[in-house]
Motif scaffolding. Structure first.
Motif, PDB file in Angstrom:
ATOM      1  N   ALA A  33       0.834  -1.204   0.000  1.00  0.00           N
ATOM      2  CA  ALA A  33       0.000   0.000   0.000  1.00  0.00           C
ATOM      3  C   ALA A  33       0.871   1.258   0.000  1.00  0.00           C
ATOM      4  CB  ALA A  33      -0.934  -0.013   1.204  1.00  0.00           C
ATOM      5  N   LYS A  34       1.929   1.253   0.786  1.00  0.00           N
ATOM      6  CA  LYS A  34       2.839   2.400   0.811  1.00  0.00           C
ATOM      7  C   LYS A  34       3.539   2.564  -0.528  1.00  0.00           C
ATOM      8  CE  LYS A  34       3.694   2.275   5.803  1.00  0.00           C
ATOM      9  NZ  LYS A  34       4.674   1.981   6.872  1.00  0.00           N
ATOM     10  N   MET A  35       3.975   1.462  -1.130  1.00  0.00           N
ATOM     11  CA  MET A  35       4.612   1.532  -2.448  1.00  0.00           C
ATOM     12  C   MET A  35       3.673   2.150  -3.478  1.00  0.00           C
ATOM     13  SD  MET A  35       6.321  -2.274  -2.642  1.00  0.00           S
ATOM     14  CE  MET A  35       6.751  -2.114  -4.393  1.00  0.00           C
ATOM     15  N   ALA A  36       2.419   1.684  -3.473  1.00  0.00           N
ATOM     16  CA  ALA A  36       1.450   2.138  -4.476  1.00  0.00           C
ATOM     17  C   ALA A  36       1.151   3.624  -4.341  1.00  0.00           C
ATOM     18  CB  ALA A  36       0.159   1.324  -4.366  1.00  0.00           C
ATOM     19  N   HIS A  37       1.285   4.160  -3.135  1.00  0.00           N
ATOM     20  CA  HIS A  37       0.926   5.559  -2.900  1.00  0.00           C
ATOM     21  C   HIS A  37       2.143   6.456  -2.666  1.00  0.00           C
ATOM     22  CE1 HIS A  37      -2.908   3.470  -2.196  1.00  0.00           C
ATOM     23  NE2 HIS A  37      -3.439   4.581  -2.635  1.00  0.00           N
ATOM     24  N   GLY A  38       3.333   5.923  -2.881  1.00  0.00           N
ATOM     25  CA  GLY A  38       4.523   6.757  -2.794  1.00  0.00           C
ATOM     26  C   GLY A  38       4.885   7.202  -1.402  1.00  0.00           C
ATOM     27  N   ILE A  39       4.536   6.430  -0.393  1.00  0.00           N
ATOM     28  CA  ILE A  39       4.873   6.780   0.991  1.00  0.00           C
ATOM     29  C   ILE A  39       6.266   6.255   1.311  1.00  0.00           C
ATOM     30  CG2 ILE A  39       4.256   6.397   3.420  1.00  0.00           C
ATOM     31  CD1 ILE A  39       1.332   6.180   2.469  1.00  0.00           C
ATOM     32  N   LYS A  96      15.600   0.720 -10.459  1.00  0.00           N
ATOM     33  CA  LYS A  96      15.943  -0.648 -10.809  1.00  0.00           C
ATOM     34  C   LYS A  96      14.696  -1.531 -10.831  1.00  0.00           C
ATOM     35  CE  LYS A  96      20.312   0.404 -10.831  1.00  0.00           C
ATOM     36  NZ  LYS A  96      21.095   0.439 -12.086  1.00  0.00           N
ATOM     37  N   PRO A  97      14.788  -2.716 -11.449  1.00  0.00           N
ATOM     38  CA  PRO A  97      13.635  -3.634 -11.428  1.00  0.00           C
ATOM     39  C   PRO A  97      13.277  -4.028  -9.997  1.00  0.00           C
ATOM     40  CG  PRO A  97      15.292  -4.355 -13.028  1.00  0.00           C
ATOM     41  CD  PRO A  97      15.916  -3.245 -12.241  1.00  0.00           C
ATOM     42  N   VAL A  98      11.982  -4.222  -9.758  1.00  0.00           N
ATOM     43  CA  VAL A  98      11.496  -4.606  -8.431  1.00  0.00           C
ATOM     44  C   VAL A  98      10.656  -5.879  -8.575  1.00  0.00           C
ATOM     45  CG1 VAL A  98      10.098  -3.938  -6.432  1.00  0.00           C
ATOM     46  CG2 VAL A  98      11.486  -2.214  -7.627  1.00  0.00           C
ATOM     47  N   LEU A  99      11.018  -6.907  -7.824  1.00  0.00           N
ATOM     48  CA  LEU A  99      10.290  -8.178  -7.803  1.00  0.00           C
ATOM     49  C   LEU A  99       9.621  -8.317  -6.451  1.00  0.00           C
ATOM     50  CD1 LEU A  99       9.611 -10.949  -9.084  1.00  0.00           C
ATOM     51  CD2 LEU A  99      11.800 -11.785  -8.205  1.00  0.00           C
ATOM     52  N   VAL A 100       8.312  -8.563  -6.456  1.00  0.00           N
ATOM     53  CA  VAL A 100       7.499  -8.543  -5.242  1.00  0.00           C
ATOM     54  C   VAL A 100       6.938  -9.938  -4.972  1.00  0.00           C
ATOM     55  CG1 VAL A 100       5.563  -7.419  -4.054  1.00  0.00           C
ATOM     56  CG2 VAL A 100       6.839  -6.180  -5.840  1.00  0.00           C
ATOM     57  N   ALA A 101       7.170 -10.452  -3.759  1.00  0.00           N
ATOM     58  CA  ALA A 101       6.627 -11.750  -3.342  1.00  0.00           C
ATOM     59  C   ALA A 101       5.672 -11.530  -2.176  1.00  0.00           C
ATOM     60  CB  ALA A 101       7.759 -12.694  -2.940  1.00  0.00           C
ATOM     61  N   PRO A 102       4.376 -11.333  -2.458  1.00  0.00           N
ATOM     62  CA  PRO A 102       3.419 -11.011  -1.389  1.00  0.00           C
ATOM     63  C   PRO A 102       3.210 -12.183  -0.430  1.00  0.00           C
ATOM     64  CG  PRO A 102       2.535 -10.493  -3.575  1.00  0.00           C
ATOM     65  CD  PRO A 102       3.741 -11.347  -3.771  1.00  0.00           C
ATOM     66  N   ALA A 103       2.838 -11.831   0.804  1.00  0.00           N
ATOM     67  CA  ALA A 103       2.460 -12.818   1.813  1.00  0.00           C
ATOM     68  C   ALA A 103       1.538 -12.136   2.805  1.00  0.00           C
ATOM     69  CB  ALA A 103       3.693 -13.386   2.522  1.00  0.00           C
ATOM     70  N   MET A 104       0.352 -12.696   2.963  1.00  0.00           N
ATOM     71  CA  MET A 104      -0.612 -12.090   3.886  1.00  0.00           C
ATOM     72  C   MET A 104      -1.793 -13.023   4.084  1.00  0.00           C
ATOM     73  SD  MET A 104      -2.036  -9.180   1.286  1.00  0.00           S
ATOM     74  CE  MET A 104      -0.349  -8.918   0.703  1.00  0.00           C
ATOM     75  N   THR A 106       1.506  -3.098 -10.675  1.00  0.00           N
ATOM     76  CA  THR A 106       1.720  -3.799 -11.945  1.00  0.00           C
ATOM     77  C   THR A 106       1.842  -2.804 -13.087  1.00  0.00           C
ATOM     78  OG1 THR A 106       0.523  -5.744 -11.136  1.00  0.00           O
ATOM     79  CG2 THR A 106       0.784  -5.528 -13.527  1.00  0.00           C
ATOM     80  N   GLN A 107       0.960  -1.810 -13.091  1.00  0.00           N
ATOM     81  CA  GLN A 107       1.027  -0.774 -14.134  1.00  0.00           C
ATOM     82  C   GLN A 107       2.313   0.039 -14.024  1.00  0.00           C
ATOM     83  OE1 GLN A 107      -2.639   1.326 -13.460  1.00  0.00           O
ATOM     84  NE2 GLN A 107      -3.860  -0.127 -14.619  1.00  0.00           N
ATOM     85  N   ASP A 108       2.851   0.152 -12.811  1.00  0.00           N
ATOM     86  CA  ASP A 108       4.114   0.868 -12.604  1.00  0.00           C
ATOM     87  C   ASP A 108       5.332   0.035 -12.999  1.00  0.00           C
ATOM     88  OD1 ASP A 108       2.723   3.050 -11.687  1.00  0.00           O
ATOM     89  OD2 ASP A 108       3.099   2.664  -9.559  1.00  0.00           O
TER      90      ASP A 108
END
Length: 411
Positions: free
Chosen positions: A95-101, A115-123, A141-143
């Motif tokens: 959520a912080k990433m998506a809103h630039g916090i 640089k490229p960013v690879l995200v491995a969610p867990a929740m 994803t759009q970013d």
């Protein structure tokens, strides 16, 4: 592929943080240098001492570290690397990433990186299914952020089961390797071996689950094997692939951005969010109908023998919606027709009604074993006629279809 790569590993605060220890070991086995960044939440689950011992690197934890920030350390971490990997990525961090916090070291690094960013969610599954999380994933994803997982499984902290479990370390490593294979191609000769390099392909796969009540749903027998195989083949051919997957048990293909959904309406929204694209392949077996009423409580038998009435309403037609769209329609739109009778006639009708370019038609009668099986027999129906393909494995069907797409785009 990872040998000599400098990877900043951001570990955020979830029980899956313990998997980051094995992930560090797997990355280092392949020759990568792993620079760890831990949030305060992560330190509640694993210690900087353990992380530092495995990585053999300084562990960064604080944005306002006097020693590290003398040379603007968070900017150096953001730029002086080949990849930023977030494992686990919590709902809060995304959520912080998506809103630039940028209120701690991890988020400051992510906001400052190019640089490229690879995200491995867990929740928790409910957190992953929350519309706010879905919106954040779409934004990221759009970013240009690439996702691996989450997977279905039992949650360690709650005993619940569902979609939200972090991908296993080896799957994350494979995704990082695939990302480098696609992102670092610059030699023209190497690009020639990747016929879909620079192309964006959107693929749907698997079934949809349409809820009746909290424990029951309408679905079909699709395994997702064919759609996932196509996504893997397209990624190997150099394409940027967005795979929108219904509930499946097959693993995510490496090097592919995966958006996981449950219902037909969610799948349509995800497809529209992923467009524009050069090619869209609608391989998912989307449920045609859903319950007109979504009951909040389980429907119970009352002992009377009376069967409750179930009213149905039609789901949106994803292929037709994209086929008739004035601006979002890709240059090549491919649909699937899973039929049990009148295969060619039904596929030709679908081709015309939904304004597709090709229909991949297959007979899914139970005796054929296509649904859930490893083999497939398809026919390609287009305005030019019908191509009969022999029976082959689903991976071979995927490779042949991707090669045909490449020929079409490069003609």
């Amino acid at each position: 592929m990872l040998n000599g790569k400098r990877i900043v590993l951001i570990i955020s605060g979830g029980i899956a943080a313990y998997k980051a220890l094995d992930l560090i070991r797997r990355l280092k086995e392949r020759g990568a240098r792993v620079i760890p960044v831990m949030t305060r939440g992560a330190q509640q689950f694993i210690t900087p001492l353990a992380v530092g011992s495995l990585s053999a690197e300084k562990v960064y934890t604080e944005l306002f570290d006097r020693e590290a920030e003398q040379d603007v350390g968070h900017i150096r971490l953001a730029r002086d690397n080949d990849l930023i990997l977030i494992a686990p990525a919590t709902a809060d961090l995304m959520a912080k990433m998506a809103h630039g916090i940028a209120d701690d070291l991890a988020t400051a690094v992510l906001l400052a990186t190019d640089k490229p960013v690879l995200v491995a969610p867990a929740m928790n599954p409910k957190m992953w299914a929350n519309p706010a999380t879905a919106r954040n994933v779409e934004t990221l994803t759009q970013d240009g952020k690439v996702f691996i997982g989450p997977e279905r499984g039992e949650m360690a902290e709650s005993g619940e089961a569902g979609l939200g479990r972090m991908s296993e370390p080896l799957e994350i490593v494979a995704a990082a390797e695939a990302l480098f294979s696609r992102e670092t191609v610059s030699d023209p000769a190497a690009k020639a071996d990747l016929p879909l390099y620079g192309k964006h392909i959107v693929i749907t796969s698997g079934p949809t689950h349409e809820p009746i009540d909290p424990v029951r749903y309408i679905a079909n027998r699709s395994s997702g094997k064919q759609g996932h195989a196509i996504a893997a083949a397209a990624a190997r051919a150099g394409a940027k692939v967005t795979l929108i997957s219904g509930p499946v048990t097959v693993p995510d293909p490496a090097g592919v951005t995966v958006v996981k959904v449950e219902t037909a309406r969610q799948m349509l929204e995800a497809v529209q969010a992923a467009l524009p694209a050069d090619v869209a392949i609608m391989a998912a077996a989307v449920a045609d109908w859903r319950a007109a009423t979504d009951f909040d409580q389980k429907i119970k038998k009352d002992g009377s023998g009376k069967v409750p009435a179930l009213s149905l309403t039609e789901n949106p037609d994803i292929l037709a919606t994209i086929g008739h769209h004035a601006t979002l329609r890709p240059g090549l739109l491919i649909g699937f027709a899973a039929e049990t009778q009148n295969l060619i006639a039904n596929a030709q009708s679908k081709l015309a009604r939904k304004k597709a370019d090709w229909i991949v038609a297959n007979d899914v009668s139970p005796e054929g074993g296509v649904m859930g099986g490893d083999n497939n027999t398809v026919r390609i129906v287009s305005a030019k006629g019908v191509e009969d393909w022999p029976q082959m494995g689903k991976d071979d069907v995927a490779a042949r279809l991707v090669a045909r797409i490449a020929d079409f785009l490069n003609a």
